[in-house]
Design an enzyme around this catalytic site. Structure first.
Site: not given
Length: 245
Positions: A132, A212, A179
């Site tokens: 991330c 995600h 995501d």
């Protein structure tokens, strides 16, 4: 109070109940988690945490997984003492919080960590992975740092590096199909730009049905339908590192 109608942009997923096999060390002005394999090696990987910081058990689990595959693994505190994001924080404050934690401004810390790995751990071949926020940091380093062999950007936030695609080192990009943070059109554009500009080996891979954080924040027993993709993402990451380090 957290703003429940706008959850944290990086869904925490499942927080592992995991203590870690390594130890915490002080590397000049940076605290770091380090884990070493039993056999001597000159291969190392810098693990760059997500917005939840260097102490998140999930990230330490990934560092330890690298160690079981023969790498020295180090996860430094790239927030350098500033507080990590908490799931209870108010989403409305996220942009302001992020301004003081720029994934493109970690070069000083990376230089310190590289020196430590070379001088104290005997590392000669060093790669980097990140998740991330850390995935965006990997892309930054692959564009700039000549001392790293390769990188794996795991759902790195692409929008931070628009119009910069001339990578110096082989880079593997991992994304989830579902995501909410990184829309597929951004991934498609990344692929197009890399094809135009990139002269080193790279791969962009989208994992079906994944959200995600799937590689390091989901527990297989809680999300059995996702287990094959979680395992595939981790295996792909290791295989990439093995190829280029």
């Amino acid at each position: 109070m957290a703003n429940e109608s706008r959850p944290c942009p990086c869904d925490i997923g499942d927080r592992f109940d995991y203590g870690g096999r390594g130890q915490e060390v002080q590397v000049e002005h940076i605290k770091a988690y380090v884990c070493k394999p039993p056999a001597c090696t000159d291969k190392a990987v810098i693990v760059i945490h997500d917005i939840f910081g260097w102490q998140l058990p999930n990230t330490r689990y990934m560092a330890d997984m690298l160690t079981t595959n023969g790498y020295i693994a180090i996860c430094p505190d790239f927030f350098v003492g500033q507080e990590a994001w908490k799931p209870s924080n108010d989403w409305a404050s996220f942009d302001e919080w992020l301004k003081t934690r720029n994934a493109g401004k970690i070069d000083k810390e990376v230089d310190v960590v590289l020196k430590y790995l070379r001088d104290q751990c005997g590392a000669k071949k060093i790669g980097v992975i990140g998740f991330c926020w850390g995935g965006a940091a990997v892309q930054h380093l692959m564009l700039k740092n000549p001392h790293l062999k390769t990188g794996v950007s795991v759902y790195g936030v692409i929008r931070h590096f628009d119009d910069r695609y001339s990578l110096l080192h082989p880079t593997f990009f991992i994304f989830g199909e579902k995501d909410d943070i990184i829309p597929l059109e951004q991934v498609t554009l990344l692929e197009q730009k890399l094809k135009q500009s990139c002269k080193v080996d790279y791969e962009v891979k989208i994992y079906p049905g994944q959200t995600h954080g799937f590689v390091h924040r989901k527990r297989e027993d809680i999300n059995p339908q996702d287990k094959p993709y979680i395992e595939e993402g981790r295996k792909d990451m290791i295989n990439w590192l093995n190829k280029y380090i």
